[in-house]
Design a protein around this motif. Structure first.
Motif, PDB file in Angstrom:
ATOM      1  N   LEU A 171       0.821  -1.214   0.000  1.00 10.80           N
ATOM      2  CA  LEU A 171       0.000   0.000   0.000  1.00 10.80           C
ATOM      3  C   LEU A 171       0.855   1.265   0.000  1.00 10.80           C
ATOM      4  CD1 LEU A 171      -2.903   1.164   0.240  1.00 10.80           C
ATOM      5  CD2 LEU A 171      -2.583   1.130   2.719  1.00 10.80           C
TER       6      LEU A 171
ATOM      7  N   THR B  67       0.173   6.441   8.691  1.00  9.21           N
ATOM      8  CA  THR B  67      -0.382   5.498   9.668  1.00  9.21           C
ATOM      9  C   THR B  67       0.462   4.238   9.780  1.00  9.21           C
ATOM     10  OG1 THR B  67      -2.608   6.305   9.254  1.00  9.21           O
ATOM     11  CG2 THR B  67      -2.447   4.126  10.243  1.00  9.21           C
ATOM     12  N   PHE B  68       0.908   3.716   8.647  1.00  6.42           N
ATOM     13  CA  PHE B  68       1.572   2.421   8.669  1.00  6.42           C
ATOM     14  C   PHE B  68       3.089   2.501   8.822  1.00  6.42           C
ATOM     15  CE2 PHE B  68      -2.352   1.209   6.225  1.00  6.42           C
ATOM     16  CZ  PHE B  68      -2.913   0.517   7.283  1.00  6.42           C
TER      17      PHE B  68
ATOM     18  N   MET C 175      -6.513  10.377   0.972  1.00  2.00           N
ATOM     19  CA  MET C 175      -6.245   9.361   1.994  1.00  2.00           C
ATOM     20  C   MET C 175      -4.867   8.718   1.854  1.00  2.00           C
ATOM     21  SD  MET C 175      -9.929   7.452   2.407  1.00  2.00           S
ATOM     22  CE  MET C 175     -10.403   7.461   0.682  1.00  2.00           C
ATOM     23  N   GLY C 176      -4.212   8.932   0.715  1.00  2.00           N
ATOM     24  CA  GLY C 176      -2.945   8.251   0.453  1.00  2.00           C
ATOM     25  C   GLY C 176      -1.865   8.551   1.473  1.00  2.00           C
TER      26      GLY C 176
ATOM     27  N   PHE D  90     -13.052  12.134   8.700  1.00  2.00           N
ATOM     28  CA  PHE D  90     -13.762  10.853   8.689  1.00  2.00           C
ATOM     29  C   PHE D  90     -15.276  11.024   8.809  1.00  2.00           C
ATOM     30  CE2 PHE D  90      -9.533   9.612  10.398  1.00  2.00           C
ATOM     31  CZ  PHE D  90      -9.142   8.857   9.301  1.00  2.00           C
ATOM     32  N   GLU D  91     -15.692  12.170   9.295  1.00  2.00           N
ATOM     33  CA  GLU D  91     -17.132  12.393   9.428  1.00  2.00           C
ATOM     34  C   GLU D  91     -17.755  12.752   8.086  1.00  2.00           C
ATOM     35  OE1 GLU D  91     -18.584  11.585  12.211  1.00  2.00           O
ATOM     36  OE2 GLU D  91     -16.562  11.120  12.928  1.00  2.00           O
TER      37      GLU D  91
ATOM     38  N   TYR E 280      -2.273   9.767   4.391  1.00  2.00           N
ATOM     39  CA  TYR E 280      -2.736   9.298   5.697  1.00  2.00           C
ATOM     40  C   TYR E 280      -2.334   7.836   5.902  1.00  2.00           C
ATOM     41  CZ  TYR E 280      -6.000   7.441   9.141  1.00  2.00           C
ATOM     42  OH  TYR E 280      -6.551   6.790  10.213  1.00  2.00           O
ATOM     43  N   PHE E 281      -2.481   7.012   4.856  1.00  2.00           N
ATOM     44  CA  PHE E 281      -2.088   5.606   4.972  1.00  2.00           C
ATOM     45  C   PHE E 281      -0.582   5.485   5.199  1.00  2.00           C
ATOM     46  CE2 PHE E 281      -5.870   4.440   2.106  1.00  2.00           C
ATOM     47  CZ  PHE E 281      -6.686   4.291   3.209  1.00  2.00           C
TER      48      PHE E 281
ATOM     49  N   THR F 109       2.590   1.718  -3.271  1.00  2.00           N
ATOM     50  CA  THR F 109       1.597   2.077  -4.292  1.00  2.00           C
ATOM     51  C   THR F 109       1.192   3.544  -4.162  1.00  2.00           C
ATOM     52  OG1 THR F 109       0.744  -0.188  -4.376  1.00  2.00           O
ATOM     53  CG2 THR F 109      -0.727   1.544  -5.166  1.00  2.00           C
ATOM     54  N   GLU F 110       0.886   3.967  -2.933  1.00  2.00           N
ATOM     55  CA  GLU F 110       0.436   5.347  -2.714  1.00  2.00           C
ATOM     56  C   GLU F 110       1.559   6.347  -3.040  1.00  2.00           C
ATOM     57  OE1 GLU F 110      -2.578   6.110  -2.153  1.00  2.00           O
ATOM     58  OE2 GLU F 110      -3.532   4.409  -1.159  1.00  2.00           O
TER      59      GLU F 110
ATOM     60  N   THR G 287       2.143   6.438  -6.789  1.00  2.00           N
ATOM     61  CA  THR G 287       1.017   7.130  -7.439  1.00  2.00           C
ATOM     62  C   THR G 287       1.201   8.641  -7.326  1.00  2.00           C
ATOM     63  OG1 THR G 287      -0.499   5.320  -6.936  1.00  2.00           O
ATOM     64  CG2 THR G 287      -1.500   7.448  -7.439  1.00  2.00           C
TER      65      THR G 287
ATOM     66  N   PRO H 116     -16.352  11.957   4.657  1.00  2.00           N
ATOM     67  CA  PRO H 116     -15.275  11.402   3.834  1.00  2.00           C
ATOM     68  C   PRO H 116     -15.287  11.912   2.401  1.00  2.00           C
ATOM     69  CG  PRO H 116     -16.927   9.733   4.322  1.00  2.00           C
ATOM     70  CD  PRO H 116     -17.292  10.935   5.120  1.00  2.00           C
ATOM     71  N   LYS H 117     -14.094  12.156   1.889  1.00  2.00           N
ATOM     72  CA  LYS H 117     -13.942  12.601   0.502  1.00  2.00           C
ATOM     73  C   LYS H 117     -13.303  11.485  -0.310  1.00  2.00           C
ATOM     74  CE  LYS H 117     -13.597  17.554   1.218  1.00  2.00           C
ATOM     75  NZ  LYS H 117     -12.686  18.669   1.341  1.00  2.00           N
ATOM     76  N   GLU H 118     -13.421  11.652  -1.627  1.00  2.00           N
ATOM     77  CA  GLU H 118     -12.920  10.596  -2.507  1.00  2.00           C
ATOM     78  C   GLU H 118     -11.402  10.591  -2.631  1.00  2.00           C
ATOM     79  OE1 GLU H 118     -15.031  11.010  -6.225  1.00  2.00           O
ATOM     80  OE2 GLU H 118     -16.809  11.502  -5.057  1.00  2.00           O
TER      81      GLU H 118
END
Lengths: 140, 112
Positions: A49, A118-119, A111-112, A103-104, A114-115, A52-53, A56, A106-108
């Motif tokens: 992930l 996070t990881f 998030m990339g 998160f309340e 953020y991942f 990939t992000e 991209t 959410p948009k399309e």
């Protein structure tokens, strides 16, 4: 302790069809790391992930300016530290101003990063002489 | 994007026949779902059994479909998510947005 050294250096055209290749390299590395005691399947997904992000993002930045550009990705593992660098030749951006996803509502998109944050354990984005480098570190 | 469309119980079921949904094919998926909704097929289930990897653009494509179906009083639900794919919806709290069904039977029981 993981004492072996691994260095992977890949250059791809700025085309999204290569995302599978880059993600797969991350998965294979996670499955082959010596002496890793954590959840290998989870690490494999997370590396897939994150690569990939990050790739991209680099492809998007590059294709806006120079469509025939390339993206260079390096993966280095030594002393239980996994380091990924993704080089792009776009205009760059300020990592610190990228907001957390709402998160309340959410948009399309958005998030990339953020991942990646996070990881992984640390993320920096710096401008060098002729390129930008997204550097990602994870302690294994 | 390899996929198959079946009409089952008045629902359009999209079977994704790819292992990955990423920035290479998510645009195509988003456009396909939008076209379906434009054509009046607003009750959609996306069957993700074959998908073992989804990235942020894939989540975005499905979210786009969900929003557009809802805007036309329809629904877009998900079925047969693998655990690691499901965990992406949980991490982004999109599991609170989508109806996520264990399998198609459960989906039809709830969509009916």
């Amino acid at each position: 302790m993981c004492n072996s050294v691994l260095q992977v250096d890949v250059i791809i055209p700025t085309q999204t069809k290569y995302l599978d290749l880059i993600g797969s390299i991350g998965e294979h590395i996670a499955k082959d790391i010596d002496d890793f005691s954590g959840d290998r399947e989870a690490l494999a997904y997370h590396l897939n992930l994150v690569l990939t992000e990050a790739t991209t993002n680099a492809i998007k930045h590059a294709t806006l300016t120079t469509p025939k550009d390339t993206v260079r990705i390096t993966i280095h593992i030594q002393d239980n530290e996994l380091n990924i660098k993704v080089y792009d030749h776009g205009q760059g951006f300020d990592l610190e101003t990228v907001p957390l996803p709402n998160f309340e509502q959410p948009k399309e998109s958005g998030m990339g990063l953020y991942f990646i944050r996070t990881f992984m354990d640390s993320v920096t984005y710096t401008k060098q002489d002729d390129c930008n480098v997204l550097e990602i570190t994870k302690y294994l | 994007m390899k996929l198959k469309l079946e009409k089952i119980n008045d629902c359009s079921v999209i079977f994704i026949e790819e292992e990955r949904i990423d920035a290479h094919n998510s645009g195509e998926l988003k456009a396909y779902i939008l076209q379906l909704i434009e054509n009046g097929d607003v009750n959609i289930i996306v069957q993700l059994e074959n998908v073992r990897f989804i990235d942020s653009s894939g989540l975005g494509a499905l979210l786009s479909g969900h929003k557009n179906a809802a805007a036309k009083s329809g629904k877009l639900g998900l079925a047969c998510c693998k655990q690691q794919v499901l965990s992406m919806f949980e991490l982004t709290r999109l599991n609170r947005v989508f109806e996520i069904y264990t399998d198609l039977n459960e989906a039809f029981e709830n969509e009916a």
